[in-house]
Motif scaffolding. Structure first.
Motif: not given
Length: 209
Positions: A162-184
């Motif tokens: 998973v550490e080598a799945d750079l797109e997957g980890l990027q997806t997780m970071r974008n998910l976190g940002r989108n979730m924070a935005f929606l909550i706010k």
């Protein structure tokens, strides 16, 4: 503002699902969102027996982790559910937990506009069906689903993969940002206008149609 993260993997630390969730959690914290993790995949969680004890008592008849999670869900603004993929589906423990958690709190926790996100981990395939499985719990409760720049999944057989799945980890970071935005954003709208009205009562069974 707080997000409840439930890890449905029996490998509570050091596994693929844990690695994906940690990326989401770190991003949420960087956006000023409090995070609480519940590791449920290694717990003994039985399924719903449709006894309707919860309808009159406001809690599940089985006094286990499900009843422990309920007040945490009530206090949360969002929920992330992570699961490994087994035979193109989610882990059995997490499905039993969600069945009972969502059903037993139907009348006690208003989930309207609490945001929800599924995170899935697979070696190769089956991830989108597990992803869809988790999202259905959110869509039946007026919970907006948080998306990302790909389906919310990572791939690999080990955390190192998973550490080598750079797109997957990027997806997780974008998910976190989108979730924070929606909550706010939802928090501001709720303060200004309250929650949207939810009609209840009509239940069609198709028996006399």
């Amino acid at each position: 503002m707080k997000v409840l993260v439930i890890n449905g993997s029996p490998r509570i630390t050091g596994g693929c699902t844990d690695r994906a969730l940690r990326e989401v959690e770190e991003t949420l914290r960087s956006e000023g969102i409090e995070v609480e993790r519940i590791n449920a995949g290694n717990k003994d969680i039985r399924g719903c027996i449709s006894c309707n004890f919860c309808a009159t008592h406001g809690r599940c008849v089985f006094n286990d982790i499900v009843n422990e999670i309920a007040p945490k869900l009530a206090d949360a603004d969002g929920m992330v559910v992570g699961t490994p993929v087994y035979y193109a589906g989610s882990n059995g423990q997490i499905l039993s937990l969600l069945d009972r958690l969502f059903y037993s709190t139907s009348n006690t926790i208003n989930k309207t506009m609490k945001v929800g996100a599924a995170v899935v981990s697979s070696r190769r395939a089956g991830s989108t069906s597990a992803f869809d499985e988790i999202n259905k719990y959110f869509t039946i409760c007026s919970m907006p689903i948080v998306s990302s720049t790909y389906w919310n999944e990572v791939h690999g057989f080990t955390a190192e993969h998973v550490e080598a799945d750079l797109e997957g980890l990027q997806t997780m970071r974008n998910l976190g940002r989108n979730m924070a935005f929606l909550i706010k954003a939802i928090s501001k709208a709720r303060e200004a206008n309250g929650l949207p009205e939810q009609e209840r009562g009509a239940r069609t069974h198709f028996m006399n149609i």
